[in-house]
Design a protein around this motif. Structure first.
Motif, PDB file in Angstrom:
ATOM      1  N   SER A 154       5.247   0.798 -19.294  1.00  0.00           N
ATOM      2  CA  SER A 154       6.729   0.140 -19.320  1.00  0.00           C
ATOM      3  C   SER A 154       7.592   1.133 -18.438  1.00  0.00           C
ATOM      4  CB  SER A 154       7.166   0.086 -20.837  1.00  0.00           C
ATOM      5  OG  SER A 154       7.075   1.228 -21.479  1.00  0.00           O
ATOM      6  N   SER A 155       7.239   2.393 -18.180  1.00  0.00           N
ATOM      7  CA  SER A 155       8.250   3.156 -17.227  1.00  0.00           C
ATOM      8  C   SER A 155       7.812   3.229 -16.193  1.00  0.00           C
ATOM      9  CB  SER A 155       8.278   4.681 -18.164  1.00  0.00           C
ATOM     10  OG  SER A 155       7.332   5.314 -18.210  1.00  0.00           O
ATOM     11  N   GLY A 156       6.559   2.832 -15.593  1.00  0.00           N
ATOM     12  CA  GLY A 156       6.089   2.817 -14.310  1.00  0.00           C
ATOM     13  C   GLY A 156       5.214   3.910 -14.031  1.00  0.00           C
ATOM     14  N   TYR A 157       4.715   4.509 -15.216  1.00  0.00           N
ATOM     15  CA  TYR A 157       3.806   5.941 -15.198  1.00  0.00           C
ATOM     16  C   TYR A 157       2.200   5.220 -15.061  1.00  0.00           C
ATOM     17  CZ  TYR A 157       1.767  10.189 -16.563  1.00  0.00           C
ATOM     18  OH  TYR A 157       1.058  11.342 -16.546  1.00  0.00           O
ATOM     19  N   VAL A 158       1.657   5.775 -14.194  1.00  0.00           N
ATOM     20  CA  VAL A 158       0.156   5.573 -14.402  1.00  0.00           C
ATOM     21  C   VAL A 158      -0.530   6.866 -13.970  1.00  0.00           C
ATOM     22  CG1 VAL A 158       0.028   5.182 -11.476  1.00  0.00           C
ATOM     23  CG2 VAL A 158      -1.630   3.949 -13.160  1.00  0.00           C
TER      24      VAL A 158
ATOM     25  N   GLY B  59      11.229   2.223 -13.186  1.00  0.00           N
ATOM     26  CA  GLY B  59       9.784   2.361 -12.919  1.00  0.00           C
ATOM     27  C   GLY B  59       9.540   0.714 -13.156  1.00  0.00           C
ATOM     28  N   LEU B  60       8.505   0.631 -12.472  1.00  0.00           N
ATOM     29  CA  LEU B  60       7.955  -0.934 -12.202  1.00  0.00           C
ATOM     30  C   LEU B  60       6.771  -0.995 -13.403  1.00  0.00           C
ATOM     31  CD1 LEU B  60       8.081  -1.562  -8.639  1.00  0.00           C
ATOM     32  CD2 LEU B  60       9.702  -2.268 -10.303  1.00  0.00           C
ATOM     33  N   SER B  61       6.948  -1.725 -14.290  1.00  0.00           N
ATOM     34  CA  SER B  61       5.807  -2.013 -15.179  1.00  0.00           C
ATOM     35  C   SER B  61       4.776  -2.816 -14.681  1.00  0.00           C
ATOM     36  CB  SER B  61       6.285  -2.354 -16.730  1.00  0.00           C
ATOM     37  OG  SER B  61       6.974  -3.608 -16.476  1.00  0.00           O
ATOM     38  N   ASP B  62       3.628  -2.952 -15.123  1.00  0.00           N
ATOM     39  CA  ASP B  62       2.579  -4.186 -14.837  1.00  0.00           C
ATOM     40  C   ASP B  62       2.141  -3.870 -13.380  1.00  0.00           C
ATOM     41  OD1 ASP B  62       2.371  -4.649 -17.733  1.00  0.00           O
ATOM     42  OD2 ASP B  62       4.145  -5.955 -17.598  1.00  0.00           O
ATOM     43  N   VAL B  63       2.132  -2.838 -12.819  1.00  0.00           N
ATOM     44  CA  VAL B  63       1.954  -2.876 -11.461  1.00  0.00           C
ATOM     45  C   VAL B  63       0.338  -2.359 -11.287  1.00  0.00           C
ATOM     46  CG1 VAL B  63       2.153  -1.699  -9.266  1.00  0.00           C
ATOM     47  CG2 VAL B  63       3.984  -2.525 -10.683  1.00  0.00           C
ATOM     48  N   THR B  64      -0.589  -3.157 -10.636  1.00  0.00           N
ATOM     49  CA  THR B  64      -1.929  -2.658 -10.716  1.00  0.00           C
ATOM     50  C   THR B  64      -2.060  -1.595  -9.509  1.00  0.00           C
ATOM     51  OG1 THR B  64      -2.783  -4.807 -11.325  1.00  0.00           O
ATOM     52  CG2 THR B  64      -4.218  -3.380 -10.072  1.00  0.00           C
ATOM     53  N   VAL B  65      -2.568  -0.347  -9.847  1.00  0.00           N
ATOM     54  CA  VAL B  65      -2.635   0.587  -8.765  1.00  0.00           C
ATOM     55  C   VAL B  65      -4.334   0.922  -8.787  1.00  0.00           C
ATOM     56  CG1 VAL B  65      -2.159   2.980  -8.312  1.00  0.00           C
ATOM     57  CG2 VAL B  65      -0.582   1.520  -9.651  1.00  0.00           C
TER      58      VAL B  65
ATOM     59  N   ASN C 218       0.883  -1.214   0.057  1.00  0.00           N
ATOM     60  CA  ASN C 218      -0.002   0.081   0.026  1.00  0.00           C
ATOM     61  C   ASN C 218       0.790   1.350  -0.094  1.00  0.00           C
ATOM     62  OD1 ASN C 218      -2.433  -1.298   0.014  1.00  0.00           O
ATOM     63  ND2 ASN C 218      -2.394  -1.504   2.376  1.00  0.00           N
ATOM     64  N   ALA C 219       0.588   2.359  -0.819  1.00  0.00           N
ATOM     65  CA  ALA C 219       1.202   3.629  -0.917  1.00  0.00           C
ATOM     66  C   ALA C 219      -0.086   4.536  -0.580  1.00  0.00           C
ATOM     67  CB  ALA C 219       2.009   3.646  -1.991  1.00  0.00           C
ATOM     68  N   ILE C 220       0.613   5.710  -0.326  1.00  0.00           N
ATOM     69  CA  ILE C 220      -0.318   7.091  -0.224  1.00  0.00           C
ATOM     70  C   ILE C 220       0.351   8.173  -1.148  1.00  0.00           C
ATOM     71  CG2 ILE C 220      -1.041   8.680   1.105  1.00  0.00           C
ATOM     72  CD1 ILE C 220      -0.877   7.077   3.532  1.00  0.00           C
TER      73      ILE C 220
ATOM     74  N   VAL D 214      -4.833  12.141 -11.612  1.00  0.00           N
ATOM     75  CA  VAL D 214      -4.032  11.980 -10.718  1.00  0.00           C
ATOM     76  C   VAL D 214      -2.889  11.167 -11.572  1.00  0.00           C
ATOM     77  CG1 VAL D 214      -3.596  10.769  -8.497  1.00  0.00           C
ATOM     78  CG2 VAL D 214      -5.600  12.207  -8.768  1.00  0.00           C
ATOM     79  N   ALA D 215      -1.707  11.506 -11.321  1.00  0.00           N
ATOM     80  CA  ALA D 215      -0.585  10.701 -12.253  1.00  0.00           C
ATOM     81  C   ALA D 215       0.611  10.364 -11.174  1.00  0.00           C
ATOM     82  CB  ALA D 215      -0.358  11.442 -13.220  1.00  0.00           C
ATOM     83  N   THR D 216       1.104   9.444 -11.343  1.00  0.00           N
ATOM     84  CA  THR D 216       2.416   9.416 -10.641  1.00  0.00           C
ATOM     85  C   THR D 216       3.183   8.329 -11.364  1.00  0.00           C
ATOM     86  OG1 THR D 216       3.211   9.129  -8.511  1.00  0.00           O
ATOM     87  CG2 THR D 216       1.568   7.503  -8.956  1.00  0.00           C
ATOM     88  N   TYR D 217       4.534   8.084 -10.817  1.00  0.00           N
ATOM     89  CA  TYR D 217       5.324   6.838 -11.279  1.00  0.00           C
ATOM     90  C   TYR D 217       5.501   5.928 -10.120  1.00  0.00           C
ATOM     91  CZ  TYR D 217       6.710   9.477 -15.268  1.00  0.00           C
ATOM     92  OH  TYR D 217       6.981   9.956 -16.488  1.00  0.00           O
TER      93      TYR D 217
END
Length: 82
Positions: free
Chosen positions: A73-77, A48-54, A4-6, A28-31
């Motif tokens: 692929s760069s960890g951007y969501v 960055g971590l790819s394919d992470v469900t946020v 979990n992250a805030i 809302v965007a972040t890496y």
């Protein structure tokens, strides 16, 4: 393992407030990255971590996600809310 992250504002309060009442779309965007030195800053070499469900939650209902996205692929969501 899930972590979990805030996402917080620049003051680190954990609350993001938009006072633009005329806006119809909110984003809302972040890496997401593996913070090797645990300083909270994405340093050189911390990719960055790819394919992470946020999941994005509303504090009024912390059990039901408002939206779900997967990092690129760069960890951007990014979440676009209407």
């Amino acid at each position: 393992n899930p972590t979990n992250a805030i996402l917080s504002d620049a003051n680190g309060t954990g609350t993001i407030v938009n006072n633009d009442t005329a806006a119809t779309t909110q984003e809302v965007a972040t890496y997401i990255w593996l913070d090797f030195n645990k300083n909270g800053i994405q340093d050189s070499g911390e990719q960055g971590l790819s394919d992470v469900t946020v999941r994005l939650y509303d504090s009024a209902d912390p059990l039901t996600p408002l939206a779900t996205a997967i990092t690129d692929s760069s960890g951007y969501v990014v979440f676009s809310l209407y």
